[in-house]
Design an enzyme around this catalytic site. Structure first.
Site, PDB file in Angstrom:
ATOM      1  N   HIS A   1      -1.536   5.014 -11.041  1.00 26.23           N
ATOM      2  CA  HIS A   1      -2.297   3.780 -10.771  1.00 26.23           C
ATOM      3  C   HIS A   1      -3.102   3.931  -9.498  1.00 26.23           C
ATOM      4  O   HIS A   1      -2.877   4.843  -8.701  1.00 26.23           O
ATOM      5  CB  HIS A   1      -1.352   2.575 -10.636  1.00 26.23           C
ATOM      6  CG  HIS A   1      -0.823   2.079 -11.939  1.00 26.23           C
ATOM      7  ND1 HIS A   1       0.333   2.559 -12.516  1.00 26.23           N
ATOM      8  CD2 HIS A   1      -1.327   1.176 -12.809  1.00 26.23           C
ATOM      9  CE1 HIS A   1       0.541   1.950 -13.670  1.00 26.23           C
ATOM     10  NE2 HIS A   1      -0.444   1.106 -13.873  1.00 26.23           N
TER      11      HIS A   1
ATOM     12  N   LYS B   1      -2.014  -0.505  -5.612  1.00 25.38           N
ATOM     13  CA  LYS B   1      -0.881  -1.094  -6.322  1.00 25.38           C
ATOM     14  C   LYS B   1       0.334  -1.108  -5.394  1.00 25.38           C
ATOM     15  O   LYS B   1       0.684  -0.095  -4.809  1.00 25.38           O
ATOM     16  CB  LYS B   1      -0.578  -0.292  -7.591  1.00 25.38           C
ATOM     17  CG  LYS B   1       0.565  -0.910  -8.417  1.00 25.38           C
ATOM     18  CD  LYS B   1       0.665  -0.276  -9.773  1.00 25.38           C
ATOM     19  CE  LYS B   1       1.804  -0.849 -10.589  1.00 25.38           C
ATOM     20  NZ  LYS B   1       1.679  -2.332 -10.783  1.00 25.38           N
TER      21      LYS B   1
HETATM   22  N1  LIG Z   1       0.604  -7.414 -17.134  1.00 25.96           N
HETATM   23  C1  LIG Z   1      -0.535  -6.724 -17.089  1.00 25.96           C
HETATM   24  O1  LIG Z   1      -1.160  -6.421 -18.134  1.00 25.96           O
HETATM   25  C2  LIG Z   1      -1.093  -6.356 -15.755  1.00 25.96           C
HETATM   26  C3  LIG Z   1      -0.392  -6.702 -14.631  1.00 25.96           C
HETATM   27  N2  LIG Z   1      -0.927  -6.501 -13.404  1.00 25.96           N
HETATM   28  C4  LIG Z   1      -0.152  -7.008 -12.262  1.00 25.96           C
HETATM   29  O2  LIG Z   1      -0.820  -8.158 -11.782  1.00 25.96           O
HETATM   30  C5  LIG Z   1      -0.580  -8.297 -10.379  1.00 25.96           C
HETATM   31  C6  LIG Z   1      -1.917  -8.425  -9.680  1.00 25.96           C
HETATM   32  O3  LIG Z   1      -2.622  -7.215  -9.852  1.00 25.96           O
HETATM   33  P1  LIG Z   1      -4.117  -7.111  -9.236  1.00 25.96           P
HETATM   34  O4  LIG Z   1      -4.976  -8.162  -9.825  1.00 25.96           O
HETATM   35  O5  LIG Z   1      -4.514  -5.681  -9.329  1.00 25.96           O
HETATM   36  O6  LIG Z   1      -3.812  -7.472  -7.709  1.00 25.96           O
HETATM   37  P2  LIG Z   1      -4.797  -8.084  -6.613  1.00 25.96           P
HETATM   38  O7  LIG Z   1      -4.129  -7.946  -5.302  1.00 25.96           O
HETATM   39  O8  LIG Z   1      -6.166  -7.551  -6.810  1.00 25.96           O
HETATM   40  O9  LIG Z   1      -4.854  -9.646  -7.010  1.00 25.96           O
HETATM   41  C7  LIG Z   1      -3.867 -10.564  -6.661  1.00 25.96           C
HETATM   42  C8  LIG Z   1      -4.592 -11.750  -6.084  1.00 25.96           C
HETATM   43  O10 LIG Z   1      -3.683 -12.819  -5.882  1.00 25.96           O
HETATM   44  C9  LIG Z   1      -4.010 -13.415  -4.631  1.00 25.96           C
HETATM   45  N3  LIG Z   1      -2.885 -14.209  -4.163  1.00 25.96           N
HETATM   46  C10 LIG Z   1      -1.825 -13.801  -3.466  1.00 25.96           C
HETATM   47  N4  LIG Z   1      -1.012 -14.863  -3.241  1.00 25.96           N
HETATM   48  C11 LIG Z   1      -1.600 -15.947  -3.813  1.00 25.96           C
HETATM   49  C12 LIG Z   1      -1.282 -17.330  -3.927  1.00 25.96           C
HETATM   50  N5  LIG Z   1      -0.173 -17.823  -3.385  1.00 25.96           N
HETATM   51  N6  LIG Z   1      -2.116 -18.164  -4.604  1.00 25.96           N
HETATM   52  C13 LIG Z   1      -3.249 -17.675  -5.160  1.00 25.96           C
HETATM   53  N7  LIG Z   1      -3.631 -16.372  -5.080  1.00 25.96           N
HETATM   54  C14 LIG Z   1      -2.801 -15.538  -4.414  1.00 25.96           C
HETATM   55  C15 LIG Z   1      -4.368 -12.259  -3.747  1.00 25.96           C
HETATM   56  O11 LIG Z   1      -5.057 -12.696  -2.604  1.00 25.96           O
HETATM   57  P3  LIG Z   1      -5.066 -11.705  -1.315  1.00 25.96           P
HETATM   58  O12 LIG Z   1      -5.837 -10.490  -1.746  1.00 25.96           O
HETATM   59  O13 LIG Z   1      -5.783 -12.521  -0.260  1.00 25.96           O
HETATM   60  O14 LIG Z   1      -3.636 -11.413  -0.989  1.00 25.96           O
HETATM   61  C16 LIG Z   1      -5.223 -11.440  -4.719  1.00 25.96           C
HETATM   62  O15 LIG Z   1      -6.571 -11.871  -4.694  1.00 25.96           O
HETATM   63  C17 LIG Z   1       0.256  -7.088  -9.977  1.00 25.96           C
HETATM   64  O16 LIG Z   1       1.615  -7.446  -9.993  1.00 25.96           O
HETATM   65  C18 LIG Z   1      -0.012  -6.087 -11.105  1.00 25.96           C
HETATM   66  O17 LIG Z   1       1.061  -5.187 -11.317  1.00 25.96           O
HETATM   67  C19 LIG Z   1      -2.168  -5.926 -13.218  1.00 25.96           C
HETATM   68  C20 LIG Z   1      -2.895  -5.543 -14.319  1.00 25.96           C
HETATM   69  C21 LIG Z   1      -2.395  -5.709 -15.673  1.00 25.96           C
HETATM   70  O1  LIG Z   2      -1.127  -2.982 -10.955  1.00 30.08           O
HETATM   71  C1  LIG Z   2      -1.840  -2.642 -11.934  1.00 30.08           C
HETATM   72  O2  LIG Z   2      -3.051  -2.342 -11.874  1.00 30.08           O
HETATM   73  C2  LIG Z   2      -1.171  -2.614 -13.253  1.00 30.08           C
HETATM   74  N1  LIG Z   2       0.068  -3.050 -13.307  1.00 30.08           N
HETATM   75  C3  LIG Z   2       0.825  -3.234 -14.500  1.00 30.08           C
HETATM   76  C4  LIG Z   2       2.165  -2.536 -14.383  1.00 30.08           C
HETATM   77  O3  LIG Z   2       2.750  -2.617 -13.263  1.00 30.08           O
HETATM   78  O4  LIG Z   2       2.618  -1.972 -15.396  1.00 30.08           O
HETATM   79  C5  LIG Z   2       0.053  -2.956 -15.775  1.00 30.08           C
HETATM   80  C6  LIG Z   2      -1.048  -1.962 -15.673  1.00 30.08           C
HETATM   81  O5  LIG Z   2      -0.511  -0.646 -15.760  1.00 30.08           O
HETATM   82  C7  LIG Z   2      -1.911  -2.137 -14.454  1.00 30.08           C
END
Ligand SMILES: NC(=O)C1=CN([C@@H]2O[C@H](COP(=O)(O)OP(=O)(O)OC[C@H]3O[C@@H](n4cnc5c(N)ncnc54)[C@H](OP(=O)(O)O)[C@@H]3O)[C@@H](O)[C@H]2O)C=CC1
Ligand SMILES: O=C(O)C1=N[C@H](C(=O)O)C[C@H](O)C1
Length: 269
Positions: free
Chosen positions: A158, A162
């Site tokens: 990743h 992450k």
């Molecule tokens: N299930 C799936 O298919 C997937 C899961 N994921 C998961 O999703 C999560 C997020 O990934 P990703 O988008 O890359 O991460 P990012 O850090 O890009 O996005 C998370 C966002 O949430 C914000 N945030 C943090 N706390 C709060 C709050 N209390 N209220 C509102 N917003 C908040 C952060 O702000 P700030 O940057 O200011 O902290 C940031 O903008 C991870 O756990 C990842 O593993 C990701 C992709 C696919």
């Molecule tokens: O953090 C990510 O980007 C992703 N997180 C998820 C995971 O923890 O499996 C899903 C995807 O691989 C992307």
């Protein structure tokens, strides 16, 4: 004409939040009613569509889900574990369903999430791509056939930003394998190795983790036995695959009353 499903996105400026909002705008069955960010974010009050460069959406960035319950149908959360639990509590209070994409929950936190599913409908999935949910099926079958005679490794790659490891997807793959083998994943896992580690133990799943560059998400499951090796890999090349799955899940869960579901329920695999 059918009413659109009204969606709140938390973590609106995150990598997934931005992708979700872009896809909601394109989807005729959905509309965005709130774009939530962390407290005191500099963007509060600005139109999310204009900030994302996709045209005015008349949804102003906000840091409080201070809407009453009539304003949305489903909340989609891809933030962090603490934040997700806060939004989950809100959804439970106002009987709103939630799609959780956030990963990295402890087993205690998963128990909390499960407890809320007695009040509302929850979909939680470590990976909302169709491909990974197909891979789960392939891994289950492969493990049934050659699991006993193989060393099994899960390699996940990743992006450098992450914050959790191993990925939720890698752990989910480990659970698929452990269920077939009748193992407890916590007792049948090997992580990073350093020093004189000795001969690899049998009946243990090896986890290898790479964090580098802008890798969206790649998972390889390797079955190594005497004389041959089988590798099954899923590569996500764009976060749109996760966003489309999460939105499909939101449409699926909109009218559900309660329960805990995952992407396989939505895909009815
Ligand atoms: N299930 C799936 O298919 C997937 C899961 N994921 C998961 O999703 C999560 C997020 O990934 P990703 O988008 O890359 O991460 P990012 O850090 O890009 O996005 C998370 C966002 O949430 C914000 N945030 C943090 N706390 C709060 C709050 N209390 N209220 C509102 N917003 C908040 C952060 O702000 P700030 O940057 O200011 O902290 C940031 O903008 C991870 O756990 C990842 O593993 C990701 C992709 C696919
Ligand atoms: O953090 C990510 O980007 C992703 N997180 C998820 C995971 O923890 O499996 C899903 C995807 O691989 C992307």
């Amino acid at each position: 004409m059918n009413k659109k499903t009204r969606i709140v996105i938390t973590g609106a400026m995150g990598r997934m939040g931005q992708m979700l909002i872009k896809e909601i705008k394109k989807n005729e069955q959905t509309c965005l009613t709130a774009a939530l960010v962390k407290k005191n974010c500099q963007l509060i009050g600005k139109d999310i569509g204009e900030i994302l460069g996709i045209g005015k959406m008349d949804v102003l960035i906000n840091d409080e889900l201070n809407m009453n319950k009539k304003d949305f149908d489903v909340l989609i959360d891809f933030t962090n574990t603490n934040s997700t639990l806060k939004y989950l509590e809100y959804c439970s209070k106002f009987k709103k369903n939630i799609v959780i994409g956030t990963t990295g929950f402890s087993s205690e936190e998963m128990d909390i999430i499960k407890s809320y599913s007695q009040d509302i409908a929850i979909i939680i999935s470590s990976n909302f791509s169709i491909g990974i949910n197909l891979l789960f099926q392939l891994i289950e079958k492969t493990t049934q056939i050659i699991g006993k005679s193989s060393d099994i490794d899960i390699l996940e790659y990743h992006h450098r930003n992450k914050i959790d490891a191993p990925s939720g997807t890698a752990l989910a793959i480990g659970e698929v394998i452990s269920k077939v083998m009748n193992w407890d994943l916590n007792k049948h896992s090997i992580y990073h190795k350093k020093g004189i580690t000795g001969i690899r133990e049998r009946k243990k799943i090896g986890f290898s983790i790479v964090r580098a560059g802008n890798i969206i998400g790649k998972h390889t499951v390797m079955f190594s036995s005497s004389g041959e090796e089988i590798k099954i890999t899923h590569t996500a090349s764009d976060r749109i695959s996760f966003a489309k799955g999460a939105i499909q899940s939101a449409l699926w869960i909109h009218k559900k009353k309660m329960g805990l579901f995952d992407m396989s329920d939505v895909l009815s695999f």
